[in-house]
Design a protein around this motif. Structure first.
Motif, PDB file in Angstrom:
ATOM      1  N   LYS A  50       8.548 -11.512 -11.707  1.00  0.00           N
ATOM      2  CA  LYS A  50       8.882 -11.111 -10.352  1.00  0.00           C
ATOM      3  C   LYS A  50       7.649 -10.511  -9.690  1.00  0.00           C
ATOM      4  O   LYS A  50       6.828  -9.876 -10.357  1.00  0.00           O
ATOM      5  CB  LYS A  50       9.987 -10.057 -10.413  1.00  0.00           C
ATOM      6  N   ILE A  51       7.532 -10.734  -8.392  1.00  0.00           N
ATOM      7  CA  ILE A  51       6.465 -10.074  -7.635  1.00  0.00           C
ATOM      8  C   ILE A  51       7.108  -9.308  -6.492  1.00  0.00           C
ATOM      9  O   ILE A  51       7.995  -9.814  -5.813  1.00  0.00           O
ATOM     10  CB  ILE A  51       5.425 -11.097  -7.128  1.00  0.00           C
ATOM     11  N   ASP A  52       6.683  -8.070  -6.314  1.00  0.00           N
ATOM     12  CA  ASP A  52       7.248  -7.181  -5.297  1.00  0.00           C
ATOM     13  C   ASP A  52       6.105  -6.598  -4.498  1.00  0.00           C
ATOM     14  O   ASP A  52       5.305  -5.846  -5.039  1.00  0.00           O
ATOM     15  CB  ASP A  52       7.939  -5.992  -5.995  1.00  0.00           C
ATOM     16  N   ILE A  53       6.027  -6.921  -3.227  1.00  0.00           N
ATOM     17  CA  ILE A  53       4.933  -6.366  -2.425  1.00  0.00           C
ATOM     18  C   ILE A  53       5.348  -4.992  -1.895  1.00  0.00           C
ATOM     19  O   ILE A  53       6.467  -4.823  -1.407  1.00  0.00           O
ATOM     20  CB  ILE A  53       4.557  -7.322  -1.277  1.00  0.00           C
ATOM     21  N   LEU A  65       3.570  -6.774 -10.271  1.00  0.00           N
ATOM     22  CA  LEU A  65       3.632  -8.040 -10.997  1.00  0.00           C
ATOM     23  C   LEU A  65       4.438  -7.746 -12.256  1.00  0.00           C
ATOM     24  O   LEU A  65       3.986  -7.016 -13.131  1.00  0.00           O
ATOM     25  CB  LEU A  65       2.217  -8.506 -11.330  1.00  0.00           C
TER      26      LEU A  65
ATOM     27  N   LYS B 127       5.610 -17.602  -6.588  1.00  0.00           N
ATOM     28  CA  LYS B 127       6.340 -16.343  -6.403  1.00  0.00           C
ATOM     29  C   LYS B 127       5.623 -15.438  -5.416  1.00  0.00           C
ATOM     30  O   LYS B 127       6.254 -14.747  -4.622  1.00  0.00           O
ATOM     31  CB  LYS B 127       6.483 -15.618  -7.750  1.00  0.00           C
ATOM     32  N   PHE B 128       4.304 -15.430  -5.493  1.00  0.00           N
ATOM     33  CA  PHE B 128       3.536 -14.556  -4.602  1.00  0.00           C
ATOM     34  C   PHE B 128       3.691 -15.011  -3.151  1.00  0.00           C
ATOM     35  O   PHE B 128       3.931 -14.193  -2.258  1.00  0.00           O
ATOM     36  CB  PHE B 128       2.060 -14.541  -5.006  1.00  0.00           C
ATOM     37  N   GLU B 131       7.199 -14.195  -1.939  1.00  0.00           N
ATOM     38  CA  GLU B 131       7.370 -12.758  -1.713  1.00  0.00           C
ATOM     39  C   GLU B 131       6.630 -12.312  -0.453  1.00  0.00           C
ATOM     40  O   GLU B 131       7.108 -11.468   0.300  1.00  0.00           O
ATOM     41  CB  GLU B 131       6.879 -11.981  -2.944  1.00  0.00           C
ATOM     42  N   LYS B 132       5.472 -12.931  -0.216  1.00  0.00           N
ATOM     43  CA  LYS B 132       4.703 -12.579   0.978  1.00  0.00           C
ATOM     44  C   LYS B 132       5.489 -12.953   2.233  1.00  0.00           C
ATOM     45  O   LYS B 132       5.579 -12.170   3.175  1.00  0.00           O
ATOM     46  CB  LYS B 132       3.361 -13.312   0.951  1.00  0.00           C
ATOM     47  N   ARG B 134       8.729 -13.263   2.462  1.00  0.00           N
ATOM     48  CA  ARG B 134       9.873 -12.361   2.554  1.00  0.00           C
ATOM     49  C   ARG B 134       9.436 -11.019   3.146  1.00  0.00           C
ATOM     50  O   ARG B 134      10.081 -10.472   4.031  1.00  0.00           O
ATOM     51  CB  ARG B 134      10.479 -12.142   1.164  1.00  0.00           C
ATOM     52  N   PHE B 135       8.302 -10.534   2.670  1.00  0.00           N
ATOM     53  CA  PHE B 135       7.816  -9.220   3.106  1.00  0.00           C
ATOM     54  C   PHE B 135       7.457  -9.250   4.589  1.00  0.00           C
ATOM     55  O   PHE B 135       7.818  -8.330   5.339  1.00  0.00           O
ATOM     56  CB  PHE B 135       6.588  -8.825   2.272  1.00  0.00           C
TER      57      PHE B 135
END
Lengths: 353, 141
Positions: A50-53, A65, B127-128, B131-132, B134-135
């Motif tokens: 999972k990636i969480d910004i 990460l 995934k990056f 996520e970007k 989404r963010f």
């Protein structure tokens, strides 16, 4: 036989004890635990990673990460620092330098100035090979960016005699990075035009100081390089990760101890809350992310056996601070692509042989 | 000194055709400086007869690839042992030893490891980017 939830949780935590760390090495390999399958599985990885910004500024990125091994996270970090190519000043031809800064010192200072320009333009650039027998060693518009720095200091006769400030007494008493001017060669004028012109990221970097009669006149050649060769090519100011701290309260900490417990951590990590059942003031962990894992809490006898500190083995808090040529998110994606290219290249070579 | 001051010549024509032949790039496409493959790898002379055990020498590689590759090769249940070392700090060489249980060759294990690591990179990239997006979308609201 699948391991219990508690066992999985235990494996995920690297213990931080008073005088030692425990459970340090990862054990997720086939054959380590009898009856468990730890072989590489892409679908499982897709599911579990999972990636969480958390912070996304152009030059400053923070993201989590989750679900990768330290070796992979470390590969990304190392590539960010030393293998993502950037443009930097490599050669300085000194036509004239009568300032007090010696030629070689000035050249060294110039080299460390971060540059930026049109990102699509950079894709047109190629390596300039260092060995003289390679055909690409010749400077062309594909591999060399030319800039000039020509500044002379003169007296400002309009100032009164009582003036003592050099910036008012003289013109060009300080030479700044903004004085470096891009001199496009060949097709570069179309790749790097208008706002995409190659220029220093920070225009206010002081390069040298001058006094009337002194002059700096340079031709500057910039090439692509990687941080492995010289730190000036490194695209990041810092690229680092830390593991997410974990604080587990084993037995309730109440009353005055709760207050003391909260004060053992940085602000916002723990809180005193009224327990719903007993109505007592109880310490609760609210945000372990803010913890610095100082282990202060382990120094006090009253918390003995009540708290366990640790870090989560596969939860990396990445922080990437770009120097400005690329945005931090682009840098991370590039780093992943570079690792991928390494794999592809070696695989290709192995298939051939 | 004088020859350095001349204006730079344009690149020869082969360079231009190279650009035209490369794929069009969009914003998410990362910089790809060279399409060349300069990777160098040799098998060291310490392999067993059935090739189930072998050592490989990677040139211009270090812990970056070494440790990540070691980890993913160790994830292969047919591999008994995998380890890497950098024999000397001033030589840019990385040695990797692979021993399998005998069902596959060490080279196959290495190729599988490289392929798996590449798949991992693709997943991380996807995934990056997701996520970007989404963010950014969340921030926009």
């Amino acid at each position: 036989m699948a391991p219990s939830k508690e066992e999985l949780e235990r494996r995920r935590i690297v213990g931080v004890e008073l005088e030692r760390v425990s459970n340090v090495t990862s054990t997720d390999f086939p054959g380590h635990y009898p009856g468990e399958d730890h072989s590489w599985n892409l679908d499982d990885f897709k599911k579990n990673s999972k990636i969480d910004i958390h912070k996304a500024n152009d030059l400053d990125y923070e993201f989590d990460l989750i679900g990768v091994d330290a070796s992979v996270a470390n590969a990304f970090r190392r590539i960010l620092i030393s293998e993502v190519p950037t443009l930097a000043i490599e050669t300085v031809f000194v036509h004239n330098n009568t300032s007090i800064v010696q030629d070689e010192v000035l050249a060294q200072r110039l080299g460390l100035v971060p540059l930026r320009g049109d990102k699509k333009g950079f894709q047109q650039l190629r390596w300039r090979k260092k060995s003289p027998d390679e055909p690409a060693a010749e400077a062309t518009d594909f591999n060399t960016v030319v800039m000039t720095l020509k500044v002379a200091c003169t007296r400002n006769h309009a100032t009164p005699n009582t003036e003592t400030d050099p910036s008012k007494l003289y013109f060009n008493s300080s030479v700044y990075a903004r004085d470096i001017k891009f001199a496009p060669q060949g097709r570069q004028s179309s790749w790097f035009s208008g706002a995409g012109e190659i220029r220093p990221v920070n225009p206010d970097i002081l390069l040298a100081k001058l006094r009337p009669g002194q002059e700096i006149d340079l031709e500057i050649h910039c090439v692509l390089g990687i941080g492995q060769d010289h730190a000036k090519f490194s695209p990041v100011a810092t690229a680092s990760y830390r593991l997410l701290p974990s604080i587990k309260i084993k037995k309730p900490i109440t009353g005055e101890d709760a207050e003391k417990f909260v004060n053992c951590f940085p602000k916002g990590v723990a809180e005193v809350q009224k327990d719903k059942k007993t109505g007592e003031n109880t310490a609760v962990v609210v945000n372990p992310r803010k913890d610095t894992v100082s282990r202060e809490v382990l120094r006090h006898d009253e918390f003995k056996g009540k708290v366990e500190l640790g870090r989560i083995r596969d939860h990396f808090i990445f922080s990437i601070e770009s120097t400005g040529m690329y945005n931090s998110d682009e840098l991370f994606l590039q780093a992943v692509q570079i690792l991928k290219k390494k794999c592809t290249d070696f695989q290709e070579k192995l298939m051939e042989s | 000194m004088a020859d350095h001051d001349e204006s730079l010549p344009d690149a020869p024509e082969y360079a231009t055709s190279n650009i035209a032949g490369s794929e069009p790039s969009d914003d998410d496409e990362p910089l790809d400086l060279t399409h060349e493959n300069n990777a160098k790898i040799i098998m060291l002379g310490t392999a067993t007869d059935d090739d189930s055990c072998a050592s490989f020498q990677f040139e211009n590689e270090d812990h970056t690839l070494g440790n990540a590759l070691r980890w993913i090769i160790m994830k292969n249940p047919q591999v008994e042992f995998c380890g890497y070392s950098i024999p000397h700090p001033s030589e840019t060489k990385m040695n990797m030893r692979i021993q399998t249980y005998g069902e596959i060759t060490a080279k196959d294990a290495l190729i599988k490891g490289l392929a798996d690591l590449r798949d991992l990179c693709d997943v991380v990239t996807d995934k990056f980017i997701a996520e970007k997006e989404r963010f950014v979308a969340e921030k926009g609201n």
